[in-house]
Design an enzyme around this catalytic site. Sequence first.
Site, PDB file in Angstrom:
ATOM      1  N   TRP A 172       0.827  -1.214   0.000  1.00  0.00           N
ATOM      2  CA  TRP A 172       0.000   0.000   0.000  1.00  0.00           C
ATOM      3  C   TRP A 172       0.856   1.257   0.000  1.00  0.00           C
ATOM      4  O   TRP A 172       0.527   2.236  -0.668  1.00  0.00           O
ATOM      5  CB  TRP A 172      -0.976  -0.011   1.177  1.00  0.00           C
TER       6      TRP A 172
ATOM      7  N   ASP B  60      -0.785   6.145   6.942  1.00  0.00           N
ATOM      8  CA  ASP B  60      -1.846   5.230   6.538  1.00  0.00           C
ATOM      9  C   ASP B  60      -1.989   4.212   7.666  1.00  0.00           C
ATOM     10  O   ASP B  60      -1.100   3.392   7.875  1.00  0.00           O
ATOM     11  CB  ASP B  60      -1.435   4.558   5.216  1.00  0.00           C
TER      12      ASP B  60
ATOM     13  N   LYS C 134     -11.488  -2.488   8.172  1.00  0.00           N
ATOM     14  CA  LYS C 134     -10.633  -3.477   8.824  1.00  0.00           C
ATOM     15  C   LYS C 134     -10.833  -3.500  10.342  1.00  0.00           C
ATOM     16  O   LYS C 134     -11.224  -4.504  10.891  1.00  0.00           O
ATOM     17  CB  LYS C 134      -9.180  -3.240   8.439  1.00  0.00           C
TER      18      LYS C 134
HETATM   19  C1  LIG Z   1      -6.828  -1.897   2.797  1.00  0.00           C
HETATM   20  C2  LIG Z   1      -5.746  -0.925   2.787  1.00  0.00           C
HETATM   21  C3  LIG Z   1      -5.757   0.190   1.927  1.00  0.00           C
HETATM   22  C4  LIG Z   1      -6.834   0.403   0.883  1.00  0.00           C
HETATM   23  O1  LIG Z   1      -7.994   0.831   1.461  1.00  0.00           O
HETATM   24  P1  LIG Z   1      -9.277   1.217   0.576  1.00  0.00           P
HETATM   25  O2  LIG Z   1     -10.232   1.717   1.600  1.00  0.00           O
HETATM   26  O3  LIG Z   1      -9.696  -0.022  -0.131  1.00  0.00           O
HETATM   27  O4  LIG Z   1      -8.869   2.277  -0.375  1.00  0.00           O
HETATM   28  C5  LIG Z   1      -4.729   1.103   2.036  1.00  0.00           C
HETATM   29  N1  LIG Z   1      -3.745   0.941   2.932  1.00  0.00           N
HETATM   30  C6  LIG Z   1      -3.698  -0.111   3.764  1.00  0.00           C
HETATM   31  C7  LIG Z   1      -2.590  -0.235   4.739  1.00  0.00           C
HETATM   32  C8  LIG Z   1      -4.695  -1.080   3.709  1.00  0.00           C
HETATM   33  O5  LIG Z   1      -4.640  -2.126   4.540  1.00  0.00           O
END
Ligand SMILES: *Cc1c(COP(=O)(O)O)cnc(C)c1O
Length: 392
Positions: A127, A205, A229
């Site tokens: 990511w 993130d 998540k």
């Molecule tokens: C799942 C995830 C994303 C993507 O998230 P979306 O909501 O699908 O855009 C980005 N960064 C990390 C660390 C993730 O686990």
Amino acid sequence: MTVSVASGQSSFAPNQFAAGMPGAGLGRLYNFCAGPSMLPEEVLRQAQDEVWNVRNSGIGIMELSHRGKLFDEILHETEATARKVGNIPANFKVLFLTGGATSQNFQVPANVLPDHGVAAFLTTGYWSERTWEEIGVYTDRAYEAFSGKKEGYKHCPTDSEIRYADKPVYVHMCTNNTLYGTQWRNADGSIRTPRIPDGSFLVADMCSDIFSRPVDWNEFGIVYAGAQKNVGIAGISVVVVREDLLKPVRKLPRMLDYSVLARDESRHNTPPVFPIYMCNLVFNWILKQGGTAELLKRNSEKAQIVYDVLDQSKFYKAHARADSRSLMNLTFHTPSAKLDDLFCEEAFKAGMDQIKGHRNTGGMRASMYNAFPREGAVALAQFMREFEKKHG
Ligand SMILES: *Cc1c(COP(=O)(O)O)cnc(C)c1O
């Protein structure tokens, strides 16, 4: 009541669950999916009721006006509980935005990175690599201060491995690398953050570990996470922005501008009412469990149950380096791809689903976020030991 089991692997009759199996009688599996992921049972039950009639209003939550008094109440409560759960200081805005975490790849630089501005990236997984790749849309002066790509993203760097060049406006990091199963953490699981140059700020993130452990927000300028998540369902991201960063550095469309979205309490247009409501239920659930300190304790215990098996085995190999292994996503493989497939197949028959690793890593990935029950970790550990005995 009929409950159907959704699974990509094969059709499975829920009533095949024997007593003592996960969700016996409820037709539910231990869902190790990396996201969307398991929600607390009591949250799902309450949502089930309130899809029909929310807070005795006579209207279902999905039918509720986003401008009405009841939604005012729910939205304000959601923000207040988010602040309480995260212990988020008053000088940060808490926004609930659409477009997923991935949209923050452009929304962050659009708001805070001037033309030709410098931004530094700590690339520790899939990511953060996507975030790094996209920055070129906004600047020609971004650089990677660390990349773990060559070693296959097995760890999160120490300060001595990070090389800053030109002073960046911000440094981007990903606190938990969902695919590779690594996490910025200390030995006790608490969050570890990198050194950054004076005057820069940190953008994180936190998609796959937000509210899974305590965080000192003063170390960050912007934090974002898709809800699906640890804190809710897809359709909404929690974006926490320090107030002094609410001045866009360029002219922006309104829907991109953090200051507009903050002013309008995340509802410049129709917000996703149901996902916001779901976050509120999950935040309240977290508070009831004892907050993020208690969740860190539980998440550490759950992960350790499985890591103990890996540490004692010559059959399984962990992907992540021990000092960086994630408490959320546990990645490992058996001696062959064929056995990996068999592992997933047999795990499914034992009531454990979505345990196949990402195509980039192969092997297995067991995601055990906040709502994932301890019994699921115990069941997996036991299954792993038995599988090793049979095939090792
Ligand atoms: C799942 C995830 C994303 C993507 O998230 P979306 O909501 O699908 O855009 C980005 N960064 C990390 C660390 C993730 O686990």
